[in-house]
Write a protein that holds these residues in place. Structure first.
Motif, short mmCIF file in Angstrom:
data_model
loop_
_atom_site.label_atom_id
_atom_site.label_comp_id
_atom_site.label_asym_id
_atom_site.label_seq_id
_atom_site.Cartn_x
_atom_site.Cartn_y
_atom_site.Cartn_z
N UNK A 74 0.84 -1.19 0.00
CA UNK A 74 0.00 0.00 0.00
C UNK A 74 0.88 1.25 0.00
N UNK A 75 0.33 2.40 -0.38
CA UNK A 75 1.14 3.63 -0.37
C UNK A 75 1.75 3.92 0.99
N UNK A 76 1.03 3.63 2.07
CA UNK A 76 1.60 3.89 3.39
C UNK A 76 2.68 2.89 3.78
N UNK A 109 9.64 2.52 -4.74
CA UNK A 109 8.88 2.74 -3.52
C UNK A 109 8.69 4.22 -3.24
N UNK A 110 9.75 5.01 -3.47
CA UNK A 110 9.63 6.45 -3.24
C UNK A 110 8.60 7.08 -4.16
N UNK A 111 8.58 6.65 -5.42
CA UNK A 111 7.59 7.19 -6.34
C UNK A 111 6.18 6.77 -5.96
N UNK A 112 6.01 5.54 -5.50
CA UNK A 112 4.67 5.06 -5.13
C UNK A 112 4.16 5.79 -3.89
N UNK A 113 5.06 6.13 -2.96
CA UNK A 113 4.65 6.85 -1.76
C UNK A 113 4.12 8.24 -2.11
N UNK A 114 4.61 8.82 -3.20
CA UNK A 114 4.21 10.17 -3.58
C UNK A 114 3.01 10.15 -4.52
N UNK A 115 3.12 9.37 -5.60
CA UNK A 115 2.09 9.42 -6.65
C UNK A 115 0.97 8.40 -6.47
N UNK A 116 1.23 7.32 -5.75
CA UNK A 116 0.25 6.24 -5.55
C UNK A 116 -0.22 5.64 -6.88
N UNK A 137 1.54 -3.69 -6.04
CA UNK A 137 1.13 -2.35 -5.63
C UNK A 137 -0.39 -2.26 -5.59
N UNK A 138 -0.90 -1.60 -4.55
CA UNK A 138 -2.36 -1.45 -4.39
C UNK A 138 -2.62 -0.11 -3.71
N UNK A 139 -3.30 0.75 -4.45
CA UNK A 139 -3.59 2.09 -3.91
C UNK A 139 -4.99 2.19 -3.31
N UNK A 140 -5.78 1.12 -3.50
CA UNK A 140 -7.13 1.12 -2.91
C UNK A 140 -8.17 1.84 -3.75
#
Length: 262
Positions: free
Chosen positions: A103-105, A133-140, A255-258
């Motif tokens: 998840x993003x978090x 991971x850094x990009x996913x934390x920001x852009x999701x 990856x799962x942003x929900x």
């Protein structure tokens, strides 16, 4: 979860052994049939100790040996680096359990865990995972992560290609040095001074031997070196490709942003 190395080199070596066996089976009887004892004795008499010394220990040949040894040491260092980089696939960088999601978090805690596991070492796989991971934390967005991973893989590949520039220069310099010896030998052959034709012919033949000896040694060394360059480059390219595959299996597909439709 480690990614198995490619088995293609092993198959290539097996095919090489088969090719050598086939050629030996065909050539050996022909050599025994067509080669007379007189010709073999003449060949042994021609390649004396002095003749071999002139073949392998000329000035240009020694320069070729220095360039080849320098290049081999560089390639050996780069191949050892590839082996060290491959150990990263056995590290616990990402969750590999069946059904695990990121998840993003989770991205930033996983990034901190990655830094602890790798201890700040410049690993190709770790760089791809950390940036993803850094990009996913920001852009999701998994699409953005895939683009970042692909761009970083291209950067790593370009860095490896640039790092081979010295070896490529040495691989070019070896035959060039051989041709320098060839020109020197030809110049000595045509510039030989003698009192009669027989003496001129003998001196010209000696100089021509020097010329072709330099070319022979240089070309053989160049062939061997180019194969080693090819082998190391293929190992480096395989490393980057396997790192991308690892990110595809254990990062991008988890990856799962929900959001709707994920």
């Amino acid at each position: 979860m480690s990614i198995p190395a490619s088995h293609r080199p092993a198959r290539e070596w097996l095919l090489l052994l088969i090719a050598l066996a086939v050629v030996a089976v065909v050539v050996a009887p022909l050599w025994q049939l067509m080669g007379s004892p007189e010709s073999r004795a003449e060949l042994e008499a021609r390649w004396t100790r002095d003749r071999l010394a002139k073949l392998f220990l000329g000035f240009e040949q020694v320069l070729c040996y220095v360039c080849a040894a320098w290049a081999v040491l560089i390639l050996q260092s780069r191949f050892r680096e590839v082996l060290a980089q491959r150990r990263a696939f056995a590290l616990d960088l990402l969750p590999t359990e069946e059904g695990a999601r990121i998840l993003p978090e989770d991205a930033r805690p996983l990034g901190r865990k990655l830094e602890q596991v790798t201890a700040g070492r410049p690993l190709v796989l770790a760089n791809l995972v950390r940036l993803g991971l850094g990009k996913f934390a920001v852009s999701k967005s998994a699409t953005d992560v895939a683009e970042v991973v692909r761009n970083q893989a291209d950067v790593e590949m370009s860095r490896m290609v640039t790092g081979m520039s010295t070896v490529h220069y040495l691989a070019w310099a070896i035959p060039a040095i051989g041709f320098v010896g060839t020109v020197r030998g030809l110049g000595g052959a045509f510039g030989a001074e003698a009192t009669d034709i027989a003496e001129f012919t003998r001196q010209a033949k000696d100089q021509l031997k020097v010329a072709f000896d330099c070319t022979l040694v240089a070309l053989v060394l160049s062939l061997v070196l180019m194969y080693l360059v090819h082998a190391v480059q293929r190992a480096e390219e395989s490393l980057v490709t396997d790192a991308q595959q690892y990110c595809q299996e254990h990062l991008l597909l988890r990856l799962y942003s929900g959001g709707e439709g994920e």
